[in-house]
Design a protein around this motif. Structure first.
Motif, PDB file in Angstrom:
ATOM      1  N   LEU A  10     -10.579 -14.805 -13.733  1.00  0.00           N
ATOM      2  CA  LEU A  10     -10.894 -16.245 -13.774  1.00  0.00           C
ATOM      3  C   LEU A  10     -11.695 -16.498 -15.315  1.00  0.00           C
ATOM      4  CD1 LEU A  10     -12.925 -17.394 -11.047  1.00  0.00           C
ATOM      5  CD2 LEU A  10     -10.996 -17.788 -12.201  1.00  0.00           C
ATOM      6  N   ARG A  11     -12.184 -15.445 -16.150  1.00  0.00           N
ATOM      7  CA  ARG A  11     -12.423 -14.743 -17.429  1.00  0.00           C
ATOM      8  C   ARG A  11     -11.503 -14.954 -17.801  1.00  0.00           C
ATOM      9  NH1 ARG A  11     -16.898 -14.781 -21.110  1.00  0.00           N
ATOM     10  NH2 ARG A  11     -16.337 -12.581 -22.743  1.00  0.00           N
ATOM     11  N   LEU A  12     -10.154 -13.705 -17.545  1.00  0.00           N
ATOM     12  CA  LEU A  12      -8.954 -14.038 -18.846  1.00  0.00           C
ATOM     13  C   LEU A  12      -8.598 -15.337 -18.857  1.00  0.00           C
ATOM     14  CD1 LEU A  12      -7.505 -10.530 -17.190  1.00  0.00           C
ATOM     15  CD2 LEU A  12      -7.664 -11.185 -19.647  1.00  0.00           C
ATOM     16  N   PRO A  45     -10.547 -18.043 -24.061  1.00  0.00           N
ATOM     17  CA  PRO A  45     -10.127 -17.599 -24.606  1.00  0.00           C
ATOM     18  C   PRO A  45     -10.226 -15.821 -25.306  1.00  0.00           C
ATOM     19  CG  PRO A  45     -10.970 -19.991 -25.035  1.00  0.00           C
ATOM     20  CD  PRO A  45     -11.517 -19.427 -24.316  1.00  0.00           C
ATOM     21  N   GLY A  46     -11.562 -15.924 -25.491  1.00  0.00           N
ATOM     22  CA  GLY A  46     -11.693 -15.125 -26.229  1.00  0.00           C
ATOM     23  C   GLY A  46     -11.654 -13.850 -25.321  1.00  0.00           C
ATOM     24  N   ALA A  47     -10.845 -13.426 -24.003  1.00  0.00           N
ATOM     25  CA  ALA A  47     -11.344 -12.976 -22.590  1.00  0.00           C
ATOM     26  C   ALA A  47     -10.569 -11.391 -23.430  1.00  0.00           C
ATOM     27  CB  ALA A  47     -10.496 -12.869 -21.645  1.00  0.00           C
ATOM     28  N   GLY A  48     -10.851 -10.304 -23.001  1.00  0.00           N
ATOM     29  CA  GLY A  48     -10.213  -8.470 -23.717  1.00  0.00           C
ATOM     30  C   GLY A  48      -9.550  -8.213 -22.987  1.00  0.00           C
ATOM     31  N   VAL A  49      -9.462  -6.780 -23.363  1.00  0.00           N
ATOM     32  CA  VAL A  49      -8.711  -5.209 -22.593  1.00  0.00           C
ATOM     33  C   VAL A  49      -9.524  -5.280 -21.506  1.00  0.00           C
ATOM     34  CG1 VAL A  49      -8.321  -3.680 -23.364  1.00  0.00           C
ATOM     35  CG2 VAL A  49      -8.304  -4.798 -24.726  1.00  0.00           C
ATOM     36  N   LEU A  50     -11.058  -5.334 -21.368  1.00  0.00           N
ATOM     37  CA  LEU A  50     -11.609  -4.994 -20.795  1.00  0.00           C
ATOM     38  C   LEU A  50     -11.679  -6.175 -19.027  1.00  0.00           C
ATOM     39  CD1 LEU A  50     -14.049  -3.290 -19.569  1.00  0.00           C
ATOM     40  CD2 LEU A  50     -15.839  -4.517 -19.417  1.00  0.00           C
ATOM     41  N   VAL A  81      -9.758  -4.508 -15.824  1.00  0.00           N
ATOM     42  CA  VAL A  81     -10.518  -4.811 -14.072  1.00  0.00           C
ATOM     43  C   VAL A  81      -9.675  -5.631 -13.633  1.00  0.00           C
ATOM     44  CG1 VAL A  81     -11.999  -5.782 -13.094  1.00  0.00           C
ATOM     45  CG2 VAL A  81     -12.499  -4.401 -15.031  1.00  0.00           C
ATOM     46  N   ALA A  82      -8.690  -6.253 -13.876  1.00  0.00           N
ATOM     47  CA  ALA A  82      -7.421  -7.322 -13.579  1.00  0.00           C
ATOM     48  C   ALA A  82      -7.103  -6.698 -13.091  1.00  0.00           C
ATOM     49  CB  ALA A  82      -7.095  -8.506 -14.114  1.00  0.00           C
ATOM     50  N   ALA A  83      -6.096  -5.247 -13.515  1.00  0.00           N
ATOM     51  CA  ALA A  83      -4.834  -5.036 -13.553  1.00  0.00           C
ATOM     52  C   ALA A  83      -5.035  -3.661 -12.530  1.00  0.00           C
ATOM     53  CB  ALA A  83      -4.012  -4.397 -14.501  1.00  0.00           C
ATOM     54  N   GLY A  84      -6.281  -3.358 -12.666  1.00  0.00           N
ATOM     55  CA  GLY A  84      -6.864  -2.182 -11.739  1.00  0.00           C
ATOM     56  C   GLY A  84      -6.552  -3.194 -10.478  1.00  0.00           C
ATOM     57  N   GLY A  85      -7.391  -4.185 -10.454  1.00  0.00           N
ATOM     58  CA  GLY A  85      -7.716  -4.208  -8.637  1.00  0.00           C
ATOM     59  C   GLY A  85      -6.144  -5.229  -8.049  1.00  0.00           C
ATOM     60  N   TRP A  86      -5.518  -5.354  -9.146  1.00  0.00           N
ATOM     61  CA  TRP A  86      -4.068  -5.975  -8.380  1.00  0.00           C
ATOM     62  C   TRP A  86      -3.247  -4.494  -8.092  1.00  0.00           C
ATOM     63  CZ3 TRP A  86       0.896  -5.656 -10.478  1.00  0.00           C
ATOM     64  CH2 TRP A  86       1.660  -6.003 -10.211  1.00  0.00           C
TER      65      TRP A  86
END
Length: 75
Positions: A23-25, A29-34, A38-43
């Motif tokens: 949801l933050r991504l 607008p300022g969401a970052g690498v962290l 996390v989103a890519a790892g969970g997926w």
């Protein structure tokens, strides 16, 4: 009983962390690498075949015929 509660707590905590990052991504607008990591790892974890077992441990519900292996769909 305690083990089940701990497992559910960990699963809900990690699931909440994953949803927070997604949801933050999507919304900030300022969401970052962290958040992206996390989103890519969970997926990526969702793609693991965690319900697969070796054929030797499969039990009576699985039947593999020798002719079905290697045959293409529609042959």
């Amino acid at each position: 009983m305690v083990g089940r509660i701990v497992r559910w707590g960990v699963a809900l905590g990690l699931g909440g962390l994953w949803w927070w990052s997604v949801l933050r991504l999507a919304l900030v607008p300022g969401a970052g690498v962290l958040e992206g990591a996390v989103a890519a790892g969970g997926w990526g974890l969702s793609l693991l075949p965690v319900h697969c077992v070796p054929k030797a441990r499969a039990g009576r519900g699985v039947r593999v015929s020798s002719g079905a292996r290697g045959a293409a769909v529609g042959e």
